[in-house]
Design a protein around this motif. Sequence first.
Motif, mmCIF file in Angstrom:
data_model
loop_
_atom_site.group_PDB
_atom_site.id
_atom_site.type_symbol
_atom_site.label_atom_id
_atom_site.label_comp_id
_atom_site.label_asym_id
_atom_site.label_seq_id
_atom_site.Cartn_x
_atom_site.Cartn_y
_atom_site.Cartn_z
ATOM 1 N N ARG A 48 0.823 -1.210 0.000
ATOM 2 C CA ARG A 48 0.000 0.000 0.000
ATOM 3 C C ARG A 48 0.861 1.265 0.000
ATOM 4 O O ARG A 48 0.491 2.277 -0.609
ATOM 5 N N SER B 120 -10.146 5.686 -6.076
ATOM 6 C CA SER B 120 -10.132 4.220 -5.895
ATOM 7 C C SER B 120 -8.704 3.663 -5.927
ATOM 8 O O SER B 120 -8.415 2.677 -6.610
ATOM 9 N N PRO C 198 -5.482 1.843 -4.119
ATOM 10 C CA PRO C 198 -5.233 0.909 -3.017
ATOM 11 C C PRO C 198 -4.068 1.350 -2.151
ATOM 12 O O PRO C 198 -3.033 0.682 -2.065
ATOM 13 N N GLY D 98 -9.659 6.574 -12.324
ATOM 14 C CA GLY D 98 -9.317 6.010 -11.023
ATOM 15 C C GLY D 98 -8.741 4.618 -11.175
ATOM 16 O O GLY D 98 -8.559 4.104 -12.285
ATOM 17 N N GLY D 99 -8.455 4.013 -10.027
ATOM 18 C CA GLY D 99 -7.889 2.675 -10.027
ATOM 19 C C GLY D 99 -6.376 2.698 -10.150
ATOM 20 O O GLY D 99 -5.760 3.748 -10.372
ATOM 21 N N GLU E 77 -7.463 8.971 -2.085
ATOM 22 C CA GLU E 77 -7.454 7.558 -2.457
ATOM 23 C C GLU E 77 -8.869 7.023 -2.599
ATOM 24 O O GLU E 77 -9.126 6.155 -3.445
ATOM 25 N N ARG E 78 -9.781 7.550 -1.808
ATOM 26 C CA ARG E 78 -11.186 7.124 -1.917
ATOM 27 C C ARG E 78 -11.801 7.632 -3.219
ATOM 28 O O ARG E 78 -12.537 6.917 -3.897
ATOM 29 N N SER F 39 -6.884 3.876 2.175
ATOM 30 C CA SER F 39 -7.945 2.922 1.845
ATOM 31 C C SER F 39 -7.842 1.670 2.716
ATOM 32 O O SER F 39 -8.853 1.091 3.115
#
Length: 321
Positions: free
Chosen positions: A95, A264, A266, A166-167, A260-261, A270
């Motif tokens: 992370r 999205s 990781p 995102g992602g 991060e929210r 999160s």
Amino acid sequence: MIFSYVLRRLIILAVSILVASAVLFLLLRLLPGDPANALVSIGADPEQIEAARRQVGSDLPLPQQFIQFAGGLMRFDFGNSFISRTPVLPEIGARLSVTVPLTLGAFLLAVVLAVPLGIIAAVRKARWYGGLIAVVSQLGIAVPVFWIGILLVTLFAVQLRLLPSGGFPARGWQRPEAAITALILPIVTVALVMAASLIRYVRAATLDVLGSDYLRTARALGASFSEALVRHGIRNGAVPVISILGIELASTLLGAVVVERVFSLPGLGSMLLLGIEQRDYPTVQAVLFISTLLVLLVGFAADILQRLVDPRLRGVIGSRP
């Protein structure tokens, strides 16, 4: 000398980490409920609950729990996740590979934007663009970071289709181009909010320098305005800004959970939210400790850097018994 000061600061850092660990331990134990409840299902019999308490160590007296907790921290052993049953530390490392580049990238971009704009806003305060920079920076502080993120996603991801919304790539930094592309919008989002705050501090520090006696003396001795500002003003103006930079970097690290929210990602934030939702006690405990440790290290580095930049502080250090 500077070496003795660094040694004292290291001792203070070690004590701060110990105190922070104790506070973290106590706060988590003051929360309602037993961490063992996350291991048992609803309607579990007393024997199952007691077995779960023995597994997580919550059946032990509080001082003994703290000794085990502190011993684990010294070995960087945070235990296993209640949900995945795997060690927490490798997951934190994965992370951090998202959170640290996001935080550092946003920090560097914010500094690149804020320092010249803050100086221009102070030196040219009587011009329209100097006032405009000051007004825009003030507005930037009032705008929530998630709103800026949503605007950037709408413009660059939805309408222009230039960047992902995102992602993060499943293979992470094994595909660096994909990882960097995924972090561009989050980095810009955080950097814009941070730069808005930093511009004000840089502007205020520059205004103090412009009104100082040593700058006027340098001008009287024949130095041009830009030469006097570069040779004598920037170093003195940098001292208060460095402390603010440390605070901003630490707050950005802690506040990355919002960005991060939105995107999205990781990251560490999160992971903390997910651990809280799932009542994953070891995960929450580990993330909070690592975040606290990073903040303390940032403060330590900013303090040492201030002493290296400002000769007056080095003189104060050397004069101490």
